[in-house]
Design a protein around this motif. Structure first.
Motif, mmCIF file in Angstrom:
data_model
loop_
_atom_site.group_PDB
_atom_site.id
_atom_site.type_symbol
_atom_site.label_atom_id
_atom_site.label_comp_id
_atom_site.label_asym_id
_atom_site.label_seq_id
_atom_site.Cartn_x
_atom_site.Cartn_y
_atom_site.Cartn_z
ATOM 1 N N TYR A 78 29.476 26.136 40.931
ATOM 2 C CA TYR A 78 30.941 25.666 41.264
ATOM 3 C C TYR A 78 32.082 27.044 40.176
ATOM 4 N N PRO A 79 32.880 26.930 40.830
ATOM 5 C CA PRO A 79 33.183 28.041 39.702
ATOM 6 C C PRO A 79 34.200 28.780 39.294
ATOM 7 N N THR A 80 33.651 27.573 38.475
ATOM 8 C CA THR A 80 34.106 27.074 37.362
ATOM 9 C C THR A 80 33.953 28.018 35.770
ATOM 10 N N TYR A 81 34.181 27.676 34.664
ATOM 11 C CA TYR A 81 33.718 28.372 33.651
ATOM 12 C C TYR A 81 32.519 27.728 32.815
ATOM 13 N N GLY A 82 31.492 27.896 33.311
ATOM 14 C CA GLY A 82 30.025 27.190 32.979
ATOM 15 C C GLY A 82 29.219 28.392 33.489
ATOM 16 N N GLY A 83 27.551 27.621 32.580
ATOM 17 C CA GLY A 83 26.524 28.808 32.623
ATOM 18 C C GLY A 83 25.850 28.746 34.721
ATOM 19 N N SER A 84 25.876 27.503 35.399
ATOM 20 C CA SER A 84 25.742 27.809 36.568
ATOM 21 C C SER A 84 26.417 28.901 37.282
ATOM 22 N N GLY A 85 27.951 28.514 37.549
ATOM 23 C CA GLY A 85 28.386 29.508 38.109
ATOM 24 C C GLY A 85 28.544 30.606 37.340
ATOM 25 N N ILE A 86 27.627 31.362 36.084
ATOM 26 C CA ILE A 86 27.957 32.647 35.280
ATOM 27 C C ILE A 86 26.471 33.603 36.122
ATOM 28 N N VAL A 126 25.314 38.637 49.693
ATOM 29 C CA VAL A 126 24.986 37.517 49.271
ATOM 30 C C VAL A 126 26.977 37.127 50.251
ATOM 31 N N HIS A 127 26.294 36.120 50.556
ATOM 32 C CA HIS A 127 27.798 35.367 50.402
ATOM 33 C C HIS A 127 27.818 34.137 49.986
ATOM 34 N N PHE A 128 28.768 34.099 49.179
ATOM 35 C CA PHE A 128 29.133 33.431 48.043
ATOM 36 C C PHE A 128 30.715 32.552 49.189
ATOM 37 N N ILE A 129 29.925 30.805 48.903
ATOM 38 C CA ILE A 129 30.547 29.764 49.838
ATOM 39 C C ILE A 129 30.770 29.235 48.975
ATOM 40 N N SER A 130 32.120 28.621 48.788
ATOM 41 C CA SER A 130 32.469 27.735 47.028
ATOM 42 C C SER A 130 33.984 28.295 47.710
ATOM 43 N N SER A 131 35.355 26.888 46.838
ATOM 44 C CA SER A 131 36.208 26.639 47.110
ATOM 45 C C SER A 131 37.110 27.847 46.351
ATOM 46 N N MET A 132 36.601 29.004 45.446
ATOM 47 C CA MET A 132 37.368 29.509 44.935
ATOM 48 C C MET A 132 36.576 30.708 44.796
ATOM 49 N N LEU A 133 37.237 32.070 44.445
ATOM 50 C CA LEU A 133 36.415 32.974 43.567
ATOM 51 C C LEU A 133 35.232 32.175 42.557
ATOM 52 N N PRO A 134 33.912 32.435 42.150
ATOM 53 C CA PRO A 134 33.387 32.610 41.627
ATOM 54 C C PRO A 134 33.481 33.423 40.220
ATOM 55 N N THR A 135 33.489 32.778 38.726
ATOM 56 C CA THR A 135 33.425 33.157 37.690
ATOM 57 C C THR A 135 32.817 34.755 37.791
ATOM 58 N N ARG A 136 32.659 35.767 37.283
ATOM 59 C CA ARG A 136 32.795 36.890 37.031
ATOM 60 C C ARG A 136 32.481 37.573 38.183
ATOM 61 N N LEU A 137 32.800 37.098 39.274
ATOM 62 C CA LEU A 137 32.286 37.918 41.017
ATOM 63 C C LEU A 137 33.828 37.774 40.578
ATOM 64 N N VAL A 138 33.635 39.705 40.182
ATOM 65 C CA VAL A 138 35.313 40.794 40.024
ATOM 66 C C VAL A 138 35.225 41.497 41.283
ATOM 67 N N GLU A 139 34.298 41.443 41.881
ATOM 68 C CA GLU A 139 34.097 42.858 42.974
ATOM 69 C C GLU A 139 33.897 42.339 44.271
#
Length: 381
Positions: free
Chosen positions: A8-16, A32-45
């Motif tokens: 879940y790309p939101t502000y929470g433990g699992s996303g972090i 690593v390939h992230f598959i989500s509805s939006m860029l996950p939290t803390r994934l800045v690069e």
């Protein structure tokens, strides 16, 4: 390895945790390939080893609610084939494990991609335990090729709720270089210009986090003569109630709401005491991050928190809602600088010795290799 990760790309433990895991794996040479509805939290690069695949949603008049789980499954299957993924690692059981299993089954004639599900807490203790979701959550666990949980507490809760015990405990982790005490922090001078001690709370401000208790604790600390400011980091449904309660208790000038922040480590590095009065925590990632910054934790004795906070040694634990004791514990630390510093030093020592990413990431990689080996044996049988 080519690894697909969904969070879940939101502000929470699992996303972090999912974001940090992907970054750590990439640093070790994996793709690593992230598959989500939006860029996950803390994934800045994003770079040559870290990729993002956005799940596109269909808008159709027949659908009252967009079918995200099916869209996710389709995207997982597409990415798995196109990028030749070795496995799918999903964080949070519902709906991610179900979507991943559907994706795996839809392409297994062309490529078999094992599914690993990591349980983080409320996906089991709240969502999955709901009678309407319990059967499908159990199915997701049973059909996953591997299951991990972030604490011993969560593993036991899963066994009791779902009668499923094929679970590997791999705890959350921190990078010691990223989380550490900041001497002469300019942020500290900004937040507490008059030399106040800084109490910090970090959460998504949901009722389960009991952020209102932090306001109550501060008010009691002030009444007992404590010179402190409370910094509330994050946002969520209880934010307005906290502000109103601070006004009611005449401590509004001593509370600073800074909203969602990417630089959590800066606030923890400037803090004196961390408050975590939650009514449910399967691990307590924020407590671990605080501990790594040499910040004693005042928390509730529930869930996985006792695995992270040692009562009377790295912080103090209390019953849920016991803000009187929590405020007393804050005062103990405020009035005894030697104790507070000793607690902080021990917190850092235990956090690094038990939860350093250099220890935990190899555990994940070993588990991946184990699941891949088992899957290959099944395919060849």
């Amino acid at each position: 390895m080519n690894i697909g990760i969904t969070v879940y790309p939101t502000y929470g433990g699992s996303g972090i945790v999912g974001s940090e895991l992907g970054r750590e794996l990439a640093e070790r040479g994996h793709n690593v390939h992230f598959i989500s509805s939006m860029l996950p939290t803390r994934l800045v690069e994003l770079n040559d080893r870290v990729h993002f695949h956005e799940v596109e949603m269909m808008t159709y008049p027949l659908f009252e609610h967009q079918p995200y789980d099916l869209a996710l499954a389709t995207k997982m299957a597409t990415v798995a084939r196109a990028e030749k993924l070795d496995l799918l690692h999903v964080h949070y059981a519902i709906p991610h494990s179900i979507s991943a299993i559907l994706a795996r089954e839809s392409i297994k004639q062309k490529r078999f991609v094992p599914v690993i599900t990591t349980l983080h807490g409320t996906d089991i203790t709240l969502v999955g335990a709901d009678r309407s979701y319990l059967p499908i959550t159990r199915y997701g666990l049973q059909q996953s090729d591997g299951v991990t949980a972030v604490s011993k507490f969560l593993k036991q809760a899963t066994i009791e709720t779902f009668d499923f015990d094929e679970i590997e405990v791999i705890p959350n982790f921190i990078c010691p270089q990223h989380y550490q005490k900041i001497e002469n922090s300019p942020l500290r001078r900004e937040l507490a210009p008059n030399g106040e001690k800084i109490l910090v709370h970090v959460s998504n401000f949901r009722p389960v986090k009991r952020p209102l208790d932090c306001i109550e604790i501060l008010a009691k600390v002030k009444a007992k003569g404590g010179n402190a400011k409370l910094i509330m980091v994050g946002d969520g449904p209880e934010r307005a109630a906290c502000s109103y309660r601070a006004e009611q208790l005449n401590v509004k000038e001593n509370v600073v709401f800074v909203g969602k922040r990417a630089n959590i480590a800066d606030y923890l590095g400037a803090a004196d005491i961390f408050l975590l009065p939650s009514e449910l925590e399967s691990f307590g990632l924020a407590a671990l991050e605080a501990a790594a910054c040499e910040v004693p934790v005042i928390a509730t004795r529930i869930g996985g928190i006792p695995e992270v906070v040692t009562d009377g040694e790295t912080g103090f634990l209390s019953d849920i809602g016991d803000t009187e004791k929590m405020s007393d514990d804050v005062m103990k630390l405020l009035n005894d600088e030697e104790m507070r510093l000793a607690f902080g030093a021990k917190s850092r020592e235990l956090a690094v010795s038990r939860y350093d990413s250099k220890i935990i990431i190899p555990h994940y990689i070993k588990f991946y290799e184990q699941i891949l080996s088992q899957s290959e044996q099944k395919q060849n049988a």
